[in-house]
Design an enzyme around this catalytic site. Structure first.
Site, PDB file in Angstrom:
ATOM      1  N   HIS A 220       0.810  -1.221   0.000  1.00 30.62           N
ATOM      2  CA  HIS A 220       0.000   0.000   0.000  1.00 30.62           C
ATOM      3  C   HIS A 220       0.842   1.269   0.000  1.00 30.62           C
ATOM      4  O   HIS A 220       0.345   2.351   0.285  1.00 30.62           O
ATOM      5  CB  HIS A 220      -0.955  -0.002   1.207  1.00 30.62           C
ATOM      6  CG  HIS A 220      -1.994  -1.078   1.134  1.00 30.62           C
ATOM      7  ND1 HIS A 220      -2.802  -1.437   2.190  1.00 30.62           N
ATOM      8  CD2 HIS A 220      -2.346  -1.896   0.119  1.00 30.62           C
ATOM      9  CE1 HIS A 220      -3.604  -2.414   1.823  1.00 30.62           C
ATOM     10  NE2 HIS A 220      -3.346  -2.719   0.575  1.00 30.62           N
TER      11      HIS A 220
ATOM     12  N   CYS B  30       4.292  15.683  -5.934  1.00 30.72           N
ATOM     13  CA  CYS B  30       3.358  16.703  -6.408  1.00 30.72           C
ATOM     14  C   CYS B  30       2.480  16.100  -7.502  1.00 30.72           C
ATOM     15  O   CYS B  30       2.988  15.470  -8.431  1.00 30.72           O
ATOM     16  CB  CYS B  30       4.124  17.905  -6.958  1.00 30.72           C
ATOM     17  SG  CYS B  30       3.050  19.060  -7.833  1.00 30.72           S
TER      18      CYS B  30
HETATM   19  P1  NAD Z   1      -6.254  -4.869   9.353  1.00 25.21           P
HETATM   20  O1  NAD Z   1      -7.423  -5.136   8.522  1.00 25.21           O
HETATM   21  O2  NAD Z   1      -4.973  -5.400   8.902  1.00 25.21           O
HETATM   22  O3  NAD Z   1      -6.684  -5.266  10.927  1.00 25.21           O
HETATM   23  C1  NAD Z   1      -5.833  -5.280  12.036  1.00 25.21           C
HETATM   24  C2  NAD Z   1      -5.965  -6.641  12.758  1.00 25.21           C
HETATM   25  O4  NAD Z   1      -4.896  -6.783  13.672  1.00 25.21           O
HETATM   26  C3  NAD Z   1      -7.260  -6.785  13.571  1.00 25.21           C
HETATM   27  O5  NAD Z   1      -7.853  -8.026  13.263  1.00 25.21           O
HETATM   28  C4  NAD Z   1      -6.772  -6.765  15.041  1.00 25.21           C
HETATM   29  O6  NAD Z   1      -7.531  -7.629  15.870  1.00 25.21           O
HETATM   30  C5  NAD Z   1      -5.368  -7.274  14.921  1.00 25.21           C
HETATM   31  N1  NAD Z   1      -4.418  -6.756  15.911  1.00 25.21           N
HETATM   32  C6  NAD Z   1      -4.284  -5.498  16.368  1.00 25.21           C
HETATM   33  N2  NAD Z   1      -3.209  -5.395  17.180  1.00 25.21           N
HETATM   34  C7  NAD Z   1      -2.664  -6.643  17.252  1.00 25.21           C
HETATM   35  C8  NAD Z   1      -1.527  -7.189  17.922  1.00 25.21           C
HETATM   36  N3  NAD Z   1      -0.731  -6.437  18.683  1.00 25.21           N
HETATM   37  N4  NAD Z   1      -1.266  -8.499  17.765  1.00 25.21           N
HETATM   38  C9  NAD Z   1      -2.068  -9.295  17.005  1.00 25.21           C
HETATM   39  N5  NAD Z   1      -3.160  -8.832  16.339  1.00 25.21           N
HETATM   40  C10 NAD Z   1      -3.443  -7.514  16.453  1.00 25.21           C
HETATM   41  O7  NAD Z   1      -5.859  -3.437   9.439  1.00 25.21           O
HETATM   42  P2  NAD Z   1      -6.800  -2.182   9.523  1.00 25.21           P
HETATM   43  O8  NAD Z   1      -6.450  -1.573  10.800  1.00 25.21           O
HETATM   44  O9  NAD Z   1      -8.193  -2.537   9.298  1.00 25.21           O
HETATM   45  O10 NAD Z   1      -6.234  -1.330   8.291  1.00 25.21           O
HETATM   46  C11 NAD Z   1      -6.573  -1.504   6.930  1.00 25.21           C
HETATM   47  C12 NAD Z   1      -5.527  -0.817   6.062  1.00 25.21           C
HETATM   48  O11 NAD Z   1      -5.250   0.515   6.533  1.00 25.21           O
HETATM   49  C13 NAD Z   1      -4.200  -1.534   6.100  1.00 25.21           C
HETATM   50  O12 NAD Z   1      -4.173  -2.488   5.093  1.00 25.21           O
HETATM   51  C14 NAD Z   1      -3.187  -0.382   5.941  1.00 25.21           C
HETATM   52  O13 NAD Z   1      -2.940  -0.064   4.589  1.00 25.21           O
HETATM   53  C15 NAD Z   1      -3.868   0.818   6.559  1.00 25.21           C
HETATM   54  N6  NAD Z   1      -3.351   1.075   7.908  1.00 25.21           N
HETATM   55  C16 NAD Z   1      -1.991   1.081   8.088  1.00 25.21           C
HETATM   56  C17 NAD Z   1      -1.473   1.322   9.334  1.00 25.21           C
HETATM   57  C18 NAD Z   1       0.033   1.309   9.489  1.00 25.21           C
HETATM   58  O14 NAD Z   1       0.744   1.541   8.511  1.00 25.21           O
HETATM   59  N7  NAD Z   1       0.569   1.004  10.674  1.00 25.21           N
HETATM   60  C19 NAD Z   1      -2.313   1.545  10.427  1.00 25.21           C
HETATM   61  C20 NAD Z   1      -3.709   1.534  10.213  1.00 25.21           C
HETATM   62  C21 NAD Z   1      -4.203   1.291   8.940  1.00 25.21           C
END
Ligand code: NAD
Length: 250
Positions: free
Chosen positions: A125, A133
């Site tokens: 992603h 830009c």
């Molecule tokens: P996701 O769909 O990958 O869901 C996160 C999963 O991780 C959940 O099922 C949750 O239960 C689990 N989880 C959380 N903390 C955990 C831990 N410490 N150990 C084990 N499991 C854990 O991600 P999303 O939050 O729905 O995000 C969707 C998209 O948004 C991602 O594909 C990404 O591109 C973007 N995003 C990126 C970041 C980042 O770069 N850190 C953060 C948030 C969202």
């Protein structure tokens, strides 16, 4: 499975494997203080008196129509300049150093795998580190977004709007990168999937390409792929991968 027998099984699987591939999502970075979207409700925003989801804000249409609201959300929710790699990122970098792990495939945009020392990272992603830009394509580092403090960053050469090099909803992924990720997974003798709800495509589709018998799923909450896992660990990624951190010199 209790944590102890799960940990022993994971250790044995890693020992037996020669071509490990890791596939992760936002849950890999929550232990670094970066919230995911699905666990927290706090990331919803009010725009034009409407409750808007993070997914809608991070869409191409929303970016075009409401760049101010986009950047206000993006800067506060997805930019974490103080975040540092946690045990999971560091353990994966160590496994790569040992020659066991061949690729980290991530849906994250935070750049923490690279900071931890992982070299072969496929950022499906994109990354918050890269920006450009939209008019003249001039590249910009993350600092231009940070210095804009939530306002719309503008190109210093032509005044165009600067866009992060991240894949927004409604945009397509880099096909060459996706193909490379698919190849790594198809070749893997062990696939570790962690911190992802597997609800955003192509995540689930990619995991289905794995043909081996060492599919490890580490997630705090259930996912649609749980029943296919050879080892299912409902615990924190950092805790599960902690035993693979570099051994301190004695
Ligand atoms: P996701 O769909 O990958 O869901 C996160 C999963 O991780 C959940 O099922 C949750 O239960 C689990 N989880 C959380 N903390 C955990 C831990 N410490 N150990 C084990 N499991 C854990 O991600 P999303 O939050 O729905 O995000 C969707 C998209 O948004 C991602 O594909 C990404 O591109 C973007 N995003 C990126 C970041 C980042 O770069 N850190 C953060 C948030 C969202």
């Amino acid at each position: 499975m209790n944590n102890e027998s799960g940990a022993a099984k994971l250790k044995a699987m890693v020992e037996e494997s020669r071509y490990i591939v890791f596939f992760g999502g936002a849950g890999v970075s929550t232990e670094s203080g970066i919230p995911d979207f699905r666990s927290a409700d706090g990331l919803f925003r009010k725009v034009d008196n409407r409750r808007v989801s993070p997914e809608e804000i991070l869409s191409r249409d929303f970016f075009r129509r409401h760049p101010e609201d986009f950047y206000s959300f993006y800067s506060s929710s997805l930019i974490h300049t103080d975040a540092r790699p946690n045990a999971a990122h560091l353990a994966l970098a160590e496994l790569e150093k040992q020659g066991k792990l061949k690729a980290v495939i991530t849906q994250n945009i935070d750049g923490l795998h690279g900071l931890a020392g992982s070299r072969n990272v496929l950022e499906l992603h994109g990354s918050v580190q890269r920006n450009y830009c939209m008019e003249c394509r001039e590249p910009y580092p993350l600092s231009i977004i940070v210095e804009s403090k939530g306002a719309v960053p503008r190109c210093t050469l032509c005044g165009g709007v600067i866009k992060p090099d991240v894949v927004l909803y409604q945009e397509s992924l880099d096909m060459a990168l996706l193909e490379s990720a698919a190849n790594y997974i198809a070749k893997a003798d062990m696939l570790i999937v962690a911190g992802t709800s597997l609800s955003v495509q192509p995540a689930a589709g990619l995991v289905r390409l794995y043909r081996g018998d060492r599919l490890v799923l580490i997630n705090k909450t259930p996912t649609p792929m749980d029943r296919y896992a050879d080892l299912l660990l409902n615990e924190k990624v950092g805790q599960a991968l902690g035993p693979f951190l570099p051994q301190k010199d004695v």
